[in-house]
Design an enzyme around this catalytic site. Structure first.
Site, PDB file in Angstrom:
ATOM      1  N   TYR A   1       0.823  -1.204   0.000  1.00 29.02           N
ATOM      2  CA  TYR A   1       0.000   0.000   0.000  1.00 29.02           C
ATOM      3  C   TYR A   1       0.865   1.265   0.000  1.00 29.02           C
ATOM      4  CZ  TYR A   1      -4.749  -1.766   0.704  1.00 29.02           C
ATOM      5  OH  TYR A   1      -5.984  -2.333   0.537  1.00 29.02           O
TER       6      TYR A   1
ATOM      7  N   LYS B   1       2.648 -15.211   3.478  1.00 32.83           N
ATOM      8  CA  LYS B   1       2.910 -15.995   2.272  1.00 32.83           C
ATOM      9  C   LYS B   1       4.413 -16.289   2.250  1.00 32.83           C
ATOM     10  CE  LYS B   1       1.674 -17.817  -1.677  1.00 32.83           C
ATOM     11  NZ  LYS B   1       0.862 -19.045  -1.730  1.00 32.83           N
TER      12      LYS B   1
ATOM     13  N   ASP C   1      -3.359 -18.122   1.224  1.00 33.58           N
ATOM     14  CA  ASP C   1      -4.317 -18.838   0.363  1.00 33.58           C
ATOM     15  C   ASP C   1      -5.100 -19.860   1.180  1.00 33.58           C
ATOM     16  OD1 ASP C   1      -1.898 -20.189   0.681  1.00 33.58           O
ATOM     17  OD2 ASP C   1      -1.848 -21.000  -1.358  1.00 33.58           O
TER      18      ASP C   1
ATOM     19  N   ASP D   1      -6.724  -6.653   3.974  1.00 30.13           N
ATOM     20  CA  ASP D   1      -7.790  -6.008   3.205  1.00 30.13           C
ATOM     21  C   ASP D   1      -8.711  -7.077   2.622  1.00 30.13           C
ATOM     22  OD1 ASP D   1      -9.208  -3.981   1.758  1.00 30.13           O
ATOM     23  OD2 ASP D   1      -8.076  -4.560  -0.035  1.00 30.13           O
TER      24      ASP D   1
ATOM     25  N   ASP E   1     -12.718  -8.548   4.168  1.00 32.57           N
ATOM     26  CA  ASP E   1     -13.967  -8.557   3.398  1.00 32.57           C
ATOM     27  C   ASP E   1     -14.573  -9.956   3.391  1.00 32.57           C
ATOM     28  OD1 ASP E   1     -13.792  -5.869   2.693  1.00 32.57           O
ATOM     29  OD2 ASP E   1     -14.363  -6.235   0.613  1.00 32.57           O
TER      30      ASP E   1
HETATM   31  C1  IPM Z   1     -10.625  -0.868   3.285  1.00 35.22           C
HETATM   32  C2  IPM Z   1     -10.766  -0.324   1.896  1.00 35.22           C
HETATM   33  C3  IPM Z   1      -9.588   0.585   1.600  1.00 35.22           C
HETATM   34  C4  IPM Z   1      -8.343  -0.279   1.650  1.00 35.22           C
HETATM   35  C5  IPM Z   1      -9.678   1.373   0.291  1.00 35.22           C
HETATM   36  C6  IPM Z   1     -10.919   2.207   0.229  1.00 35.22           C
HETATM   37  C7  IPM Z   1      -8.461   2.216   0.066  1.00 35.22           C
HETATM   38  O1  IPM Z   1     -10.895  -1.347   0.979  1.00 35.22           O
HETATM   39  O2  IPM Z   1     -10.597  -0.079   4.234  1.00 35.22           O
HETATM   40  O3  IPM Z   1     -10.558  -2.087   3.430  1.00 35.22           O
HETATM   41  O4  IPM Z   1      -7.965  -0.897   0.646  1.00 35.22           O
HETATM   42  O5  IPM Z   1      -7.730  -0.345   2.703  1.00 35.22           O
HETATM   43 MG    MG Z   2     -11.055  -3.274   1.834  1.00 39.65          MG
END
Ligand code: IPM
Ligand code: MG
Length: 356
Positions: free
Chosen positions: A135, A190, A222, A246, A250
């Site tokens: 990042y 990884k 993975d 990240d 999700d």
């Molecule tokens: C998160 C989001 C952010 C990230 C984006 C919006 C930059 O996906 O907070 O998980 O990738 O960290």
């Molecule tokens: Mg995210």
């Protein structure tokens, strides 16, 4: 206590409105100041993170953040895109520790895409490093390749890097948090491929010896992605780097039925923090009173607990959310037949009522 309120774009505006009402109802003496951020920052001041907004965030004891991003800003150059606001806040305020709980409420097991027995009772915490990795690693850019498979062609490149102190400080957050939970940490990397991950694993292993009461395991990313949907309850605390975190957070969010339920905290060394729902700005449903405000309301609870040292007030809010779920109130993202379908404002009102 000063709270910077940054609603941002899309549904950010509606959900922050409800969260503010909840904060107001606590009867504490909060000073709240609002500022534009993301697309709204660009529209108002020509930058997703205007200097005044950054200053407000720096001066505050805690920051409540909505969400950023809207279709109309998609064509902007990368440095002006709404996402830069949240990345900039994380970097400028040194918010390196991202706590993303994934809790499956009993009432919502049916809303998960996984079988109820797999997610029922789920309570895991992803501790994601937030200031390093690809990042922010330099060098990065787009250039003409001088070597590689296709010299002379354009290539994009980013740099994955982690220093020992960076790994150590996020590791400490994970171990200390695990001590207050089920005392298990799974470090995800990884290391079978990446040097960065080898160092990561080395540091975590060394650190683990300082926390003999916590069980430390390691897993390749993975495999972790697979285990999260196969047997998510096997995890307690998952600690990982920025990019893997990240993605995995999700995935973990979806186990709980809806990303609309999940709060998050991003903390610095001194537990000053930025609090935001785990979901995005959802411009497609913005302004329609459809968004679920619970993730943001639960984020205020995390804020009260971690940054403002008001644990009883945090409990009050979490209990109120539990009460409205038990009573059957559901926004459309968590709705199942037989429940009471409500909009953003009605959900906020229900929480307020349960609070008293
Ligand atoms: C998160 C989001 C952010 C990230 C984006 C919006 C930059 O996906 O907070 O998980 O990738 O960290
Ligand atoms: Mg995210």
């Amino acid at each position: 206590m000063k709270i910077a309120i940054l609603p941002g774009d899309g549904i950010g505006i509606e959900i922050i409105r409800e969260a503010r009402l909840v904060l107001n109802a606590l009867g504490e003496n909060f000073e709240m100041e609002e500022a534009p951020v993301g697309g709204a920052g660009f529209a108002a001041k020509g930058h997703p993170l205007p200097p005044e907004t950054l200053q407000l965030a720096k001066d505050a004891d805690a920051i409540l953040f909505g969400a950023v991003g809207d279709f109309q800003y998609d064509a902007l150059p990368r440095e002006l895109r709404p996402e830069q606001a949240i990345l900039g806040l994380r970097k400028h305020l040194a918010l390196f520790a991202n706590l993303r709980p994934a809790i499956c409420y009993q009432e919502l097991t049916a809303a998960s895409s996984l079988k109820p027995e797999i997610v029922s009772g789920l309570d895991i915490l992803i501790v994601r490093e937030l200031n390093g990795d690809v990042y922010f690693g330099s060098p990065k850019g787009i250039r003409t390749a001088t070597d590689g498979l296709f010299p002379g062609s354009r290539e994009g490149f980013d740099t994955m890097r982690y220093s020992e102190p960076e790994v150590e400080r996020i590791g400490r957050v994970a171990f200390a948090t695990a001590q207050k939970r089920q005392k298990r940490v799974c470090s995800v990397d990884k290391s079978n491929v990446l040097e960065t991950s080898q160092l990561w694993r080395e540091v975590m292993t060394r650190l683990g010896k300082e926390y003999p009461d916590v069980e430390l395991t390691h897993m390749y990313v993975d495999n972790a992605a697979m285990q999260l949907v196969r047997a998510p309850k096997a995890f307690d605390v998952v600690v990982t780097g920025n990019l893997f975190g990240d993605i995995l957070s999700d995935e973990a969010a979806m186990l709980t039925g809806s990303i609309g339920m999940l709060p998050s905290a991003s903390l610095d060394m001194n537990n000053k923090g930025l609090y935001e729902p785990s979901h995005g700005s959802a411009p497609d449903i913005a302004g329609k009173n459809l968004a679920n405000p619970l993730a943001t309301i639960l984020s205020t609870a995390m804020m009260l607990r971690y940054s403002l040292n008001l644990p009883e007030q945090a409990n009050r809010i979490e209990k109120a959310v539990q009460t409205v779920l038990t009573a059957g109130y559901r926004t459309v993202d968590i709705y199942t037949t037989g429940c009471i379908k409500v909009g953003t404002q009605e959900m906020g009102k229900a929480v307020l009522k349960a609070l008293n």
